[in-house]
Every structure is written in structure tokens, then in C-alpha cells.
Design a protein around this motif. Structure first.
Motif, PDB file in Angstrom:
ATOM      1  N   ARG A 500     -49.362   3.817  57.683  1.00 47.98           N
ATOM      2  CA  ARG A 500     -50.629   3.577  57.005  1.00 47.98           C
ATOM      3  C   ARG A 500     -50.379   3.521  55.494  1.00 47.98           C
ATOM      4  NH1 ARG A 500     -54.793   5.943  60.088  1.00 47.98           N
ATOM      5  NH2 ARG A 500     -56.216   5.005  58.569  1.00 47.98           N
ATOM      6  N   VAL A 501     -51.410   3.155  54.749  1.00 48.66           N
ATOM      7  CA  VAL A 501     -51.374   3.255  53.285  1.00 48.66           C
ATOM      8  C   VAL A 501     -52.213   4.458  52.885  1.00 48.66           C
ATOM      9  CG1 VAL A 501     -52.012   2.169  51.110  1.00 48.66           C
ATOM     10  CG2 VAL A 501     -50.975   0.807  52.925  1.00 48.66           C
ATOM     11  N   ALA A 502     -51.616   5.349  52.095  1.00 44.31           N
ATOM     12  CA  ALA A 502     -52.298   6.565  51.657  1.00 44.31           C
ATOM     13  C   ALA A 502     -52.585   6.484  50.163  1.00 44.31           C
ATOM     14  CB  ALA A 502     -51.460   7.795  51.963  1.00 44.31           C
ATOM     15  N   GLN A 503     -53.647   7.140  49.763  1.00 45.61           N
ATOM     16  CA  GLN A 503     -54.049   7.206  48.364  1.00 45.61           C
ATOM     17  C   GLN A 503     -54.194   8.679  47.988  1.00 45.61           C
ATOM     18  OE1 GLN A 503     -58.232   6.183  46.989  1.00 45.61           O
ATOM     19  NE2 GLN A 503     -57.191   4.250  46.564  1.00 45.61           N
ATOM     20  N   LEU A 504     -53.519   9.122  46.925  1.00 45.79           N
ATOM     21  CA  LEU A 504     -53.593  10.507  46.469  1.00 45.79           C
ATOM     22  C   LEU A 504     -54.188  10.537  45.067  1.00 45.79           C
ATOM     23  CD1 LEU A 504     -50.762  10.238  48.301  1.00 45.79           C
ATOM     24  CD2 LEU A 504     -50.680  12.676  47.772  1.00 45.79           C
ATOM     25  N   ASP A 505     -55.150  11.424  44.871  1.00 47.64           N
ATOM     26  CA  ASP A 505     -55.854  11.510  43.593  1.00 47.64           C
ATOM     27  C   ASP A 505     -55.437  12.788  42.866  1.00 47.64           C
ATOM     28  OD1 ASP A 505     -57.571  11.500  41.457  1.00 47.64           O
ATOM     29  OD2 ASP A 505     -59.358  11.021  42.636  1.00 47.64           O
ATOM     30  N   PRO A 506     -54.660  12.679  41.758  1.00 51.77           N
ATOM     31  CA  PRO A 506     -54.227  13.872  41.033  1.00 51.77           C
ATOM     32  C   PRO A 506     -55.387  14.623  40.373  1.00 51.77           C
ATOM     33  CG  PRO A 506     -53.622  11.883  39.841  1.00 51.77           C
ATOM     34  CD  PRO A 506     -54.133  11.444  41.172  1.00 51.77           C
ATOM     35  N   LYS A 507     -56.501  13.932  40.137  1.00 53.24           N
ATOM     36  CA  LYS A 507     -57.655  14.592  39.532  1.00 53.24           C
ATOM     37  C   LYS A 507     -58.354  15.518  40.525  1.00 53.24           C
ATOM     38  CE  LYS A 507     -58.467  10.645  36.452  1.00 53.24           C
ATOM     39  NZ  LYS A 507     -59.417   9.557  36.094  1.00 53.24           N
ATOM     40  N   LYS A 508     -58.036  15.347  41.812  1.00 51.81           N
ATOM     41  CA  LYS A 508     -58.638  16.174  42.867  1.00 51.81           C
ATOM     42  C   LYS A 508     -57.553  16.950  43.613  1.00 51.81           C
ATOM     43  CE  LYS A 508     -62.499  12.955  43.514  1.00 51.81           C
ATOM     44  NZ  LYS A 508     -63.235  12.088  44.471  1.00 51.81           N
ATOM     45  N   ASP A 509     -56.608  17.481  42.817  1.00 47.12           N
ATOM     46  CA  ASP A 509     -55.504  18.270  43.375  1.00 47.12           C
ATOM     47  C   ASP A 509     -54.736  17.482  44.430  1.00 47.12           C
ATOM     48  OD1 ASP A 509     -53.875  20.501  43.526  1.00 47.12           O
ATOM     49  OD2 ASP A 509     -55.102  21.480  45.050  1.00 47.12           O
ATOM     50  N   TRP A 510     -54.488  16.232  44.121  1.00 45.01           N
ATOM     51  CA  TRP A 510     -53.718  15.329  44.969  1.00 45.01           C
ATOM     52  C   TRP A 510     -54.345  15.176  46.363  1.00 45.01           C
ATOM     53  CZ3 TRP A 510     -50.312  12.522  42.329  1.00 45.01           C
ATOM     54  CH2 TRP A 510     -49.802  13.063  41.145  1.00 45.01           C
ATOM     55  N   LYS A 511     -55.652  15.129  46.400  1.00 46.57           N
ATOM     56  CA  LYS A 511     -56.341  14.903  47.665  1.00 46.57           C
ATOM     57  C   LYS A 511     -55.875  13.585  48.277  1.00 46.57           C
ATOM     58  CE  LYS A 511     -60.922  14.230  49.720  1.00 46.57           C
ATOM     59  NZ  LYS A 511     -62.375  14.098  49.457  1.00 46.57           N
ATOM     60  N   LEU A 512     -55.568  13.613  49.563  1.00 45.97           N
ATOM     61  CA  LEU A 512     -54.987  12.463  50.242  1.00 45.97           C
ATOM     62  C   LEU A 512     -56.029  11.775  51.120  1.00 45.97           C
ATOM     63  CD1 LEU A 512     -51.505  12.269  51.873  1.00 45.97           C
ATOM     64  CD2 LEU A 512     -53.479  11.464  53.157  1.00 45.97           C
TER      65      LEU A 512
END
Length: 851
Positions: A500-512
């Protein structure tokens, strides 16, 4: 003279000599039986070609010019051609008489086509009255004229046969058949199951994916083995081709320069590799780096003005001395320990370049520009004396001041070093891929291929695993991991048996977040330089690949079904879930392809047999990585040949969480074997029509080892094939190119002198007296990964024990036996023939192969 209708009789008959053991023995003439089609496709009459004149000059022979190009597929009914202006001739379905005859009118050239299904293979002789050409499965048969008939002989394997015949004022076509078979089944349905592995040669493949930042222009390379094709095309966002076959078949796309439609392309030259820039959609071309030796990775700066690349240009490697080869350092045995490539910087506007690093006793792993373009981060691996024998340095090189400093040291060993670098926009973080934990003293043993994402704090040098506790595994490729312009990280993630393609947001504690995209499993993916758009291919277990374009919000669009035209004539098996729960409560991922069952009209369908039972094939890799649920030609090939196919991902594979993956570190057989046996018993219980006495198993590399181990643990399998497998852990550990690096992880640090009992208990060679299952060993003679001695010594042991075993060595082949397409077809077909011999008690094909 008035026009007269002249009747031309096309007779298509199949004369079969049946030699089945369950039928009474008959005299040769009495054993022949006739089978005729109920209808045929016919095209004609086409104009007769002019008669050739006999002259003294020019010297030579007249050649037949075919009106059509007979392929591997039957023509569609009503498909038309035009060889006379203003007139169209169409393929028509026409009923045959009781003897397979067709009534036609007028003289001329006639073509016929049909499909028939053969339950088993044999030699076949075709007879075509006044014939000029015969084609079988797309290949023209070599024949000779015997008393007005074109006679051609060939050997057909079991499965579907697409037949074309061309005749000038012809009167009949017949086929003589001898062999152990039932009568054929005829059909005009163009849909077939793929029963011959060589038919995958015409399957289109896609690679070299790139797209522009605005998502409006993309490039992809389309390739095919037969007929040979290698073409880089430029397309718009909807998949319309803007430029075809860009820069020849050897060209591959690197990427679009940021914010532009300028495409960077690499192309092989006689002296090295050329880097060129082409402006879509019309050009022009501009060479920016000619004839570069040893060109490796190429990275584009955020501004698009500079390139960061690896090359061997600044080092002239000494030619190896003739005679004896001296080894001093252990790392010399690792074939990919390549200390020569080093970093360069290129200015695209002026063509000026700068040497950034020099070759040394270390290996360059990866590099990336910082977001401001003023510095680069790079990683290199250095050897050390203690286990795990290698560590990596992550460094930052300031392009303005020239300062080159170490930011951190990461001890990951050799197999999985820090790579997949991505620099954050604020310059504070460098993200990279690495093992789930550092390796060596004081650390737990892990499956290091269970790659995880790490964040390095550039100022402090501290690093942390940002995917701690995630059941997923992660990987790079196609310039991913990649930060988008909103600061989110895009990366490929493996969830069980799908990508799959995953997206991680560093502004949200690397929420995946896993993006919801079409396609069962992603094969290739690439992101634009701004991370806002990406291009990917995905497939399903029963559908070859499709090309998609998507944005960072998950909105996607189908661009091209690049295998659609090839696949439209094939019927694929639709797998069902065979996932089960082990005795200890662990869920084991598995799926099952129902086998082909052939109806009275040779219509391909998959499922429970109409009567009797079906044999079963069990496949597994059972090593560090999972088998994926994308389209798998080998599994479909076996299902099309009438075998149910069970695929199991036993414990040890990544993508199911750390605990599941870490079974691979130290198992070497028992746990994975237990899962495979349990999965086999579950599918037998679910489908009573599967024959428990006709089960074949196979695997390659670690899967080859697992095959050998399984037949020492149980006699439940009727047949087994080990491809380039490991039979003795100690010899693999010492002789395999990566035996002591990969083996160190899989052995959880055990060594032959410290743990001799472990090596003996887990090595099939030392358990050979327990093997009763007929075993086929396939190996490349030049395999340096798992040396051919692994198969040779088990062959010797089983032969001494008088157990059923055969071995086939492929000269010049390495690991995988796929250096040539011919050898790949041969060894995959051998697996089927070996299983037929013991699971179906039919040794016809295997015996015929070695005559």
C-alpha cells in the motif's frame, strides 16, 4: 461461360491413437479414432497471388506472402480484413458436416482457425491439402509437400491449441495424433487458460515510472519479451501518448525537474551512460552528462539546477592479476561490497561538475539533498571486526563550506543498511529506512528485512524508530520515502501480503494513514519531486497490472490497462482466502487458487472437478519476506494445468508485525514447516475434492531449503521440487556469497563451532535418511548466492540411500535460473512435469523431455 459455383471441401479431423493403460490393447489401425469440430472460423476466398514465372534471372525461390498475421489468439467472429479496395472479408463461423467438412464457393486463398483442448501432450502430424502454411500457437510449423499435402509434425503439450491453416484452392486439413490422451475438445470461444508458460513471453510489463510536479505529464517504459519490445513513452495525465519510443529502447526515465516538464533520461552508451534532458511534449534534447562510467543513483536538487549522483569516474580500478586470487579480508567475499562508487555534483545549466567524496574501503549506500539545497546527506557502510561486521555512518556535507561531518553511526549489519533518505523541509530531520533495531551485542535478534522508518535529529545526532509498534513493514524505490509540500511523508508499506501507500504526518506524532487506492497490491510506485502526485502499478491475483495516477490526498485515476489486450483471451483462476488460525491462536495468511476444470466444449472454468479429485500444489517462500497477493503467473500456470494451488505465508515473513517476522531469526525450519503443514491440512478439510495422496510442494532459495526440510519432517507429500535450495547450513554459511551475512541474521548469531547440533538438526542433508518423497533439485551452475553444491550433496546422499531423486543443473545460470527466458520456461515447466509424474502418474512429458 457462366459463373459456376465450385464446392471446396475443408475437412478438419483429428485422428487419435489412444494408448491409455485402462483401455484394451488394439492393433495400430484399430486404435485410431477420429474427432472433428462442429464448426470452424473461415476467411475467404481471398484473391489468388500471381503465378511466379520461371526465369534465368533473378536466381532464387518464390516466397509465400501471408495475407494475415496469425497470432497466438483466434480471430474474433466478424473480424474483417481488406485486401481489395472497397471490399471487406470477415471471419465467419461455419458449421461442419459429420466429417468436419466445410462447403465453400469459388477458388481463392482460404484461411481457417479453431481452438482445441488436449488433456495431455503428444506428437502431432498436420496434413493440409494444397496448403502453404500451418501455424500452431502463433508459431509457423516447418512442413514438406507430400503428394499435394503440406505435412508438418510437432509436439504439443497439454492445454489449448490455437490452429491456423492457409490453403490455395484447398480441399482438406487433417491432424494425426499419437500418444496417451483422451480425444480433444473443440471450441470457437477465444477464451483460454494459460497452460504453456512460454505464453507469458508476450505479456507487457511496465517500469521506469516518473511524473511531473503538476501531475500533467508522465513517463513509463513498456517492455515485452516476444515479440521484443522496449519503449519509453510520454503521456498526458489521462494516458494519451504524446511521444512514443523516446530515445530508443535503452532509455529509462530518471525524473522530471521540479516545477517543469523537463524530463531527465539516462541512456546507455558505448563508453558508459548518457544523461539527457528532454522538454515535453516536443523536445528538444540536451545531453548534460556524456559517457559517464559506473553511473549509479541520480538525485535532483530542490531547485532543479543540480544533480547529485554516484559514479566510478574518479577512480581507475586495477585489473585483477592473472593466476591465483588472494583473499585477505572477509568482506572481499561479499559480491556487492563495492567501494569504488563515490559522490559527484553536476550543474545542469553550465555542465560543470564537482567531486564530493573519494573512493575508500567503505560502500556508498544513499544520498539526498537537504531541503535548502545547500548541503547533502549521505550514508556509507564501513567494516568492523566484531559482529555484525559492518556499521553505517550518516554524514552531512556542506556544499558551501565543504565541511563533511558524521551525524550518527547506525549498526545495522550488511543486509539492511540505512537507505531511502528523505530530508524534511525545516532541515531538522532526516528520515531513513533500516532494520527494526540496531544489530549486535546487547540487542535482540530480529528479522532485519522487516524494514522500519527512523528519524535522525540532525542537530543532536539522536535517532528514533518512528514506526514503533506498527504491524507494517516499509520500503523505498521510485524516490520514496518522499516528503510532500505539506510536510507529510509518503512511503510504500507492506500490510500482510499486499503493498500500500502510507502517509505519515510529523505534526501529529507521525500518525500513519494508509491511502485508499484501487488495486489489490501495489507493485511499483514513484512520487513527483514535490510529493503531491504519484504514479503506481497495481494488480490483483486474477488480473495483471494496471497503471494509476494519484495525488497525496488519495484521489486516483486509472491511466492504462497495459496488459488488457494480452489478457483478454485468458481466463484466470480467482483465488479464495485460505487464512487459518494455528493451534496457538496465531492467524496465518494463505490463499487458494481453484484448479481448471474443462467442460464438454473446452470452455475454461475453475473450481471443483466435475468428477473425481484434483491434485494440489503448495507454494511458500517461508523466508524473511512474504509472498504477495498480486498477479502471479506461475500460480496461474499451475491452476490452468488442473492443480489447486495453495499459497502460505508462514511465520517469519514481515508485514504481520515484529513478533511474526522475528520467527525468521533462528527458526530455520520447524515453525514455518508446522504452519505450511497445518495450512495444507486445512485446505484438504475444506475441499474434500482435493486428493490428499496427490500433493506437490515447491519453493526457491530459502523456499528450496524449506521444501527439503519439509520432506524430512513428513511423508504427506507425493512430490517435491527444490529450486536452488540450501541443504547444509554450515556449507551455505561458509560458501554462499551472503551466507555469513544473511545467515547470521537467520541463524540468530549461531556459528558451526559454537552450535554444531543446531546446524545438524536443521540441515536437510543430515536428515536425508528421513526423505521418502520423490525430490527434484533444480540449480544454476554459476549460482554464487546458494552454490550448486547444496543440491549436489543432497542428490548424492539420496542416491546413496536409494531414494527417488533427480537433479538438473543449468549451465551458466545464477540464482533464480532466469538469466535467459528459455531457461525460466524450462525450469517452470519441469516443475509441472515432475508433479504430473507423481501426482497424476503420468510421466509422458518428463520422459519425452529427456529422450
Amino acid at each position: 461461360m457462366s459463373l459456376r459455383w465450385k464446392t471446396l471441401m475443408w475437412v478438419l479431423a483429428l485422428v487419435v491413437m489412444i494408448q491409455s493403460t485402462d483401455l484394451p490393447v488394439m492393433a495400430e489401425d484399430d486404435s485410431k479414432q477420429t474427432s472433428s469440430p462442429g464448426e470452424l472460423l473461415i476467411l475467404g476466398p481471398l484473391p489468388l497471388p500471381p503465378e511466379g514465372e520461371e526465369t534465368a534471372f533473378p536466381r532464387g525461390e518464390h516466397q509465400v506472402i501471408q495475407e494475415i498475421d496469425p497470432g497466438k489468439n483466434m480471430p474474433d467472429i466478424e473480424q474483417s480484413i481488406s485486401v481489395v479496395p472497397g471490399q471487406n472479408l470477415k471471419w465467419k463461423a461455419q458449421q461442419c458436416d459429420n466429417e468436419g467438412g466445410l462447403k465453400t464457393s469459388d477458388k481463392g486463398v482460404y484461411w481457417v482457425s479453431t481452438v482445441f483442448y488436449l488433456a495431455s501432450g503428444s506428437k502431432v502430424e498436420f496434413h493440409l491439402s494444397k496448403g502453404t502454411n500451418l501455424f500452431c500457437n502463433g508459431e509457423e510449423l516447418t512442413g514438406e509437400d507430400i503428394e499435394g499435402e503440406l505435412v508438418a509434425e510437432t509436439r504439443l503439450t497439454a492445454g489449448w491449441v490455437v490452429l491456423y491453416g492457409r490453403s490455395v484452392d484447398g480441399s482438406g486439413l487433417s491432424v494425426q495424433w499419437s500418444g496417451k490422451s483422451i480425444l480433444p475438445k473443440w471450441t470457437l470461444n477465444p477464451l483460454r487458460a494459460l497452460t504453456r508458460f512460454d505464453d507469458f513471453a508476450s505479456q507487457p510489463r511496465v517500469g521506469s515510472l516518473v511524473l511531473s510536479d503538476d501531475g500533467k505529464i508522465l513517463a513509463r517504459k513498456l517492455s515485452r519479451r516476444n515479440p521484443e519490445l522496449s519503449r519509453l513513452d510520454i503521456m498526458d495525465k489521462n494516458g494519451h501518448v504524446l511521444a512514443s519510443d523516446l530515445s530508443g529502447g535503452k532509455a529509462t526515465a530518471v525524473g522530471f525537474l521540479p516545477g517543469s516538464h523537463d524530463l531527465l533520461v539516462r541512456r546507455g552508451s558505448t563508453e558508459g551512460t548518457n544523461l539527457q534532458v528532454w522538454t515535453a511534449p516536443m523536445g528538444p534534447w540536451r545531453t548534460v552528462l556524456p559517457d559517464e562510467p559506473g553511473l549509479g543513483f541520480v538525485k535532483i536538487s530542490p531547485s532543479g539546477r543540480h544533480l547529485l549522483f554516484s559514479s566510478t569516474a574518479a577512480f581507475e580500478e586495477a585489473e585483477p592479476e592473472e593466476g591465483n586470487r588472494r583473499f585477505v579480508h572477509l568482506r572481499e567475499r561479499v559480491t556487492d561490497f563495492t567501494p569504488v562508487p563515490h559522490l559527484h555534483l553536476l550543474d545542469l545549466e553550465t555542465g560543470s561538475r564537482r567531486l564530493l567524496t573519494t573512493p575508500a574501503d567503505k560502500v556508498l549506500d544513499d544520498a539526498v539533498f537537504a531541503a535548502d539545497g545547500q548541503s547533502v546527506f549521505y550514508g556509507q557502510t564501513v567494516n568492523q571486526v566484531e559482529r555484525p561486521w559492518f556499521f553505517s555512518e550518516i554524514r552531512q556535507l556542506n556544499l558551501v563550506s565543504g565541511e563533511d561531518k558524521i551525524l550518527a553511526k547506525f549498526t545495522g549489519g550488511w543486509e539492511v543498511r540505512p537507505h531511502g533518505f528523505a530530508a524534511s523541509a525545516d532541515g531538522k530531520s532526516l528520515v531513513f529506512l533500516g532494520p527494526p533495531e540496531e544489530v549486535g551485542s546487547g540487542h535482540a535478534e530480529h528479522n532485519v528485512y522487516n524494514k522500519q522508518l527512523w528519524r535522525l535529529d540532525v542537530s543532536s545526532g539522536d535517532f528514533e524508530r518512528i514506526t514503533q509498534g506498527s504491524p507494517l513493514a516499509f520500503d523505498g524505490g521510485g524516490n520514496m520515502p518522499q516528503f510532500d509540500n505539506k510536510g507529510r511523508l509518503l512511503v510504500t508499506a507492506t500490510s500482510g501480503s499486499v503493498n500500500r501507500v502510507a502517509q505519515l504526518d510529523p505534526k501529529k506524532d507521525w500518525k500513519l494513514t494508509l491511502l485508499d487506492l484501487p488495486g489489490e497490491s501495489i507493485a511499483q510506485v514513484t512520487a513527483s519531486t514535490n510529493g503531491q502526485n504519484f504514479l503506481y502499478t497495481a494488480s490483483k491475483t486474477s488480473e495483471p497490472g494496471v497503471l494509476y495516477r494519484a495525488d497525496a490526498n488519495g484521489k486516483s485515476r486509472e491511466i492504462e490497462k497495459f496488459s488488457a489486450q494480452w489478457s483478454e483471451h485468458w481466463q484466470w483462476s480467482e483465488p479464495e482466502s485460505a487464512t487459518f488460525t494455528a493451534d496457538d491462536g496465531t492467524e496465518i495468511d494463505a490463499w487458494f487458487y481453484p484448479p481448471l476444470m474443462t467442460g464438454t466444449n473446452a470452455e475454461p472454468s475453475f473450481g471443483a472437478p466435475e468428477d473425481g479429485q484434483s491434485p494440489l500444489i503448495v507454494y511458500y517462500y517461508a523466508g524473511a519476506v512474504p509472498t504477495m497477493r498480486g498477479f502471479n503467473g506461475t500460480h496461474q500456470f499451475f491452476a490452468a494445468n488442473g492443480y489447486g494451488v495453495l499459497v502460505v505465508n508462514p511465520r517469519g515473513a514481515y508485514g504481520y508485525g515484529d513478533a511474526y517476522a522475528d520467527h525468521h531469526a533462528g527458526d530455520w525450519g520447524p515453525q514455518a514447516a508446522s504452519d505450511i503443514i497445518a495450512g495444507t491440512r486445512k485446505i484438504l478439510h475444506k475441499h474434500s475434492w482435493l486428493n490428499e495422496d496427490a500433493i506437490g510442494i515447491y519453493g526457491g532459495s530459502y523456499g528450496g531449503f524449506m521444501t527439503e526440510y519439509l520432506v524430512t519432517a513428513t511423508d504427506m507429500f507425493a512430490s517435491a521440487v527444490s529450486m536452488y535450495g540450501i541443504s547444509d547450513l554450515s556449507s551455505y554459511w561458509g560458501q554462499g556469497a551472503w551466507g555469513w551475512t544473511y545467515g547470521d541474521m537467520a541463524l540468530a548469531g549461531k556459528t558451526p563451532w559454537a552450535d554444531p547440533d543446531y546446524f545438524i538438526e536443521h540441515s536437510p542433508l543430515f536428515r536425508a535418511d528421513k526423505i521418502n518423497t520423490p525430490l527434484l533439485l533444480l540449480h544454476g551452475s554459476d549460482d554464487r548466492n546458494v552454490t550448486p553444491g547444496e543440491s549436489e550433496q543432497l542428490f548424492t546422499a539420496m542416491s546413496v540411500l536409494n531414494r527417488p531423486v533427480e537433479m538438473v543443473l543449468f549451465p551458466g545460470e545464477g540464482h533464480g535460473i532466469s538469466g535467459s527466458w528459455e531457461n525460466r520456461v524450462a525450469h517452470r515447466t519441469m516443475i509441472l512435469e515432475w508433479f504430473d509424474q507423481y501426482c497424476r502418474e503420468d510421466d509422458t512429458a518428463w520422459t519425452e523431455r529427456w529422450k
